[in-house]
Design an enzyme around this catalytic site. Structure first.
Site, PDB file in Angstrom:
ATOM      1  N   HIS A  53      82.201  -4.696 -76.193  1.00 43.90           N
ATOM      2  CA  HIS A  53      82.557  -3.793 -76.838  1.00 43.90           C
ATOM      3  C   HIS A  53      82.881  -2.050 -76.436  1.00 43.90           C
ATOM      4  CE1 HIS A  53      82.158  -2.823 -81.862  1.00 43.90           C
ATOM      5  NE2 HIS A  53      83.588  -2.118 -81.545  1.00 43.90           N
ATOM      6  N   HIS A  55      86.428   1.022 -76.819  1.00 42.94           N
ATOM      7  CA  HIS A  55      87.946   1.476 -77.001  1.00 42.94           C
ATOM      8  C   HIS A  55      88.199   2.195 -75.825  1.00 42.94           C
ATOM      9  CE1 HIS A  55      86.541   0.115 -81.296  1.00 42.94           C
ATOM     10  NE2 HIS A  55      85.571   0.573 -80.775  1.00 42.94           N
ATOM     11  N   ASN A  87      92.640  -1.923 -81.251  1.00 46.63           N
ATOM     12  CA  ASN A  87      93.393  -0.933 -82.387  1.00 46.63           C
ATOM     13  C   ASN A  87      93.581   0.377 -82.118  1.00 46.63           C
ATOM     14  OD1 ASN A  87      90.316   0.374 -81.325  1.00 46.63           O
ATOM     15  ND2 ASN A  87      89.734   1.117 -82.936  1.00 46.63           N
ATOM     16  N   ASP A 145      88.304  -4.867 -85.273  1.00 43.49           N
ATOM     17  CA  ASP A 145      87.384  -3.760 -84.776  1.00 43.49           C
ATOM     18  C   ASP A 145      88.271  -2.274 -85.482  1.00 43.49           C
ATOM     19  OD1 ASP A 145      84.358  -2.657 -84.804  1.00 43.49           O
ATOM     20  OD2 ASP A 145      85.786  -1.351 -82.864  1.00 43.49           O
ATOM     21  N   ASN A 271      80.834   5.136 -87.221  1.00 40.76           N
ATOM     22  CA  ASN A 271      80.858   4.104 -88.245  1.00 40.76           C
ATOM     23  C   ASN A 271      80.474   2.396 -87.534  1.00 40.76           C
ATOM     24  OD1 ASN A 271      81.627   3.319 -90.229  1.00 40.76           O
ATOM     25  ND2 ASN A 271      84.056   3.073 -89.789  1.00 40.76           N
ATOM     26  N   ASP A 298      80.392   0.225 -78.311  1.00 43.44           N
ATOM     27  CA  ASP A 298      80.910   1.355 -78.819  1.00 43.44           C
ATOM     28  C   ASP A 298      81.541   1.926 -78.240  1.00 43.44           C
ATOM     29  OD1 ASP A 298      82.905   0.699 -81.106  1.00 43.44           O
ATOM     30  OD2 ASP A 298      81.621   0.926 -83.027  1.00 43.44           O
ATOM     31  N   HIS A 302      86.962  10.105 -78.387  1.00 48.38           N
ATOM     32  CA  HIS A 302      87.932  11.307 -79.419  1.00 48.38           C
ATOM     33  C   HIS A 302      88.081  12.063 -78.243  1.00 48.38           C
ATOM     34  CE1 HIS A 302      87.994   8.433 -82.588  1.00 48.38           C
ATOM     35  NE2 HIS A 302      86.964   8.215 -82.573  1.00 48.38           N
TER      36      HIS A 302
HETATM   37  O1  DOR Z   1      82.741   4.614 -85.075  1.00 51.68           O
HETATM   38  C1  DOR Z   1      83.384   4.275 -84.522  1.00 51.68           C
HETATM   39  N1  DOR Z   1      84.799   4.194 -83.615  1.00 51.68           N
HETATM   40  N2  DOR Z   1      83.566   3.251 -85.425  1.00 51.68           N
HETATM   41  C2  DOR Z   1      84.656   2.294 -85.411  1.00 51.68           C
HETATM   42  O2  DOR Z   1      84.520   1.051 -85.922  1.00 51.68           O
HETATM   43  C3  DOR Z   1      85.893   2.807 -84.968  1.00 51.68           C
HETATM   44  C4  DOR Z   1      85.388   2.972 -83.442  1.00 51.68           C
HETATM   45  C5  DOR Z   1      86.803   4.189 -82.887  1.00 51.68           C
HETATM   46  O3  DOR Z   1      87.646   2.868 -82.849  1.00 51.68           O
HETATM   47  O4  DOR Z   1      86.892   4.989 -82.632  1.00 51.68           O
HETATM   48 ZN    ZN Z   2      82.853  -1.114 -85.686  1.00 51.65          ZN
HETATM   49 ZN    ZN Z   3      84.712  -0.258 -81.842  1.00 48.48          ZN
END
Ligand code: DOR
Ligand code: ZN
Ligand code: ZN
Length: 417
Positions: A53, A55, A87, A145, A271, A298, A302
């Site tokens: 998991h 991103h 995403n 997600d 989140n 996760d 950013h």
């Molecule tokens: O904290 C999070 N960031 N939770 C998520 O579900 C999405 C993720 C994101 O894509 O930044």
């Molecule tokens: Zn998530």
């Molecule tokens: Zn995620």
């Protein structure tokens, strides 16, 4: 190449051994071998870590991360395989984007990158994405997600359709009507700070929904980033009655509590939100008793512009690839919750099994995907040292044990420190 004099996590235990690698595969594991090699005295060899998991933000949000920077962060964190969430922009909802990610990752040539496709077109929740085409192009699962699929009917269809292609749904569990703009866990610290909270039920209701769908349809389902004690309990009970449910959690949910939001540090905004001590302890218990199958990051990098704003407006997410192993090892193994082989299972064999990926074991004949760590090295988390573009971590200044020394993929050293 021979890896010499290491402690090796193999067959559920740890033993001193040498490992011979030939043509990208493990050719031999034996107490001692002839010939020169990489001296790993004092180091420990784990099966290559797998993060199901992550991103990577590419395509579309390369200011936050791209496939090169994310892969560099992965191998620095000891990961030989990662799975990336859909995403992106455009959303990874078709075979073209899946192929782009696979091709770019192959050019980058660091860790193995497995794309996860969206459940619905554009993650809009209306029409199922072209799941068969994505599978054919190399997607290893589907997920919405970032949010849940609002319609239970569409979610049921997705589970059935995905199962026809041998894919699982990875479920981000969040009832957005209950979250209603909440940015932290609702409790003492949301009251103290005045930040809008959301209650556990916002997560639990969708965990329960996905479990009940899986049970009714006799299909598998995987629950993402469990953060509540009550969610752990729902999954434990479902497993006990034979539901095909698996689940993951992240280091921030078993190391932090919502007390950290009192700092107003937007790096604590994630989140689902960081919850209370009761939840943290239940997650540790869930990892110990097998309710929670794996640890994922996760990894949600950013840009500073997305985080250096007031709390309510900041983006959700933690940059996790470069701290996950050390946080997990320090909290869970040094903390006496899991043995090292048990931690390795949560970070390698179990995610491999859930997604049907190769890997997860140090074994003769397997690909030489290995993570070699110095378990005794103590270091301090410093986001300025991250190779990820995302410097957003709530762990800055934290002392941890366990430093990745080598990350080896198909017999090639992709990271060395
Ligand atoms: O904290 C999070 N960031 N939770 C998520 O579900 C999405 C993720 C994101 O894509 O930044
Ligand atoms: Zn998530
Ligand atoms: Zn995620």
């Amino acid at each position: 190449m021979i890896i010499k004099n290491a402690e090796v996590v193999v067959g559920g235990g740890v033993k001193k051994a040498d490992i011979r690698i030939e043509e990208g595969k493990i050719a031999e594991i034996a107490p001692s071998m002839e010939g020169d090699g990489v001296d790993c005295t004092g180091l420990t060899v784990l099966p290559g870590l797998i993060d199901m998991h992550v991103h990577l933000r590419d395509p579309g949000f390369e200011k936050k991360e791209d496939i090169l920077s994310g892969s560099r962060a992965a191998v620095k964190g000891g990961f030989t395989q990662i799975c990336c969430m859909p995403n992106t922009k455009p959303v990874t909802d078709n075979k073209v984007v899946v192929s782009y990610i696979k091709n770019r990752a192959r050019e980058v040539n660091l860790c193995k990158v497995h794309p996860i496709g969206a459940i619905t077109e554009g993650q809009q929740g209306n029409n199922l994405a072209a799941i068969g085409g994505m599978k054919a192009a190399g997607a290893v699962a589907i997920s919405e997600d970032g949010k849940s699929v609002p319609s239970t009917k569409i979610m049921a269809n997705a589970m059935q359709y995905a199962a026809d292609f041998g894919l699982k749904c990875l479920c981000h569990c969040e009832d957005s009507s209950l979250v209603d703009g909440g940015v932290v866990h609702e409790g003492y610290y949301s009251t103290l700070t005045g930040l809008k909270g959301s209650i556990r039920a916002a997560e639990d209701i969708i965990i329960a929904r996905e479990i009940l769908l899986a049970e009714s349809l006799s299909l598998p389902v995987h629950i993402c980033h469990v953060s509540t004690y009550s969610g752990v309990q729902l999954i434990r009970e479902a497993k006990a009655r034979g539901v095909q449910v698996t689940a993951e959690t992240c280091p921030h949910y078993f190391t932090l509590t919502d007390e950290v939001i009192a700092s107003f540090d937007t790096n604590t905004k994630v989140n689902p939100p960081i919850r209370e001590e009761r939840d943290r302890l239940a997650i540790i218990e869930g990892l110990k008793d097998g309710t929670l199958d794996c640890i994922v990051t996760d990894h949600a990098p950013h840009h500073e512009d997305d985080k250096n704003v007031e709390y309510a407006l900041a983006a959700f997410g933690i940059s996790g690839l470069e701290t996950s192993f050390a946080l997990s090892y320090t909290q869970l193994v040094r903390g006496g919750v899991l043995t090292l082989p048990e931690l390795a299972a949560k970070m390698s064999a179990n995610p491999a099994q859930i997604l049907g990926l190769e890997g997860g074991a140090v074994a003769v004949g397997a690909s030489a995907d290995l993570t070699i760590v110095d378990l005794n090295e103590k270091w301090t988390v410093d986001p300025a040292q991250f190779v990820s573009k995302g410097k957003n971590t709530p762990f800055a200044g934290r002392e941890v044990y366990g430093k990745v020394r080598y990350t080896i993929v198909d017999g090639d050293i992709k990271y060395n420190s």
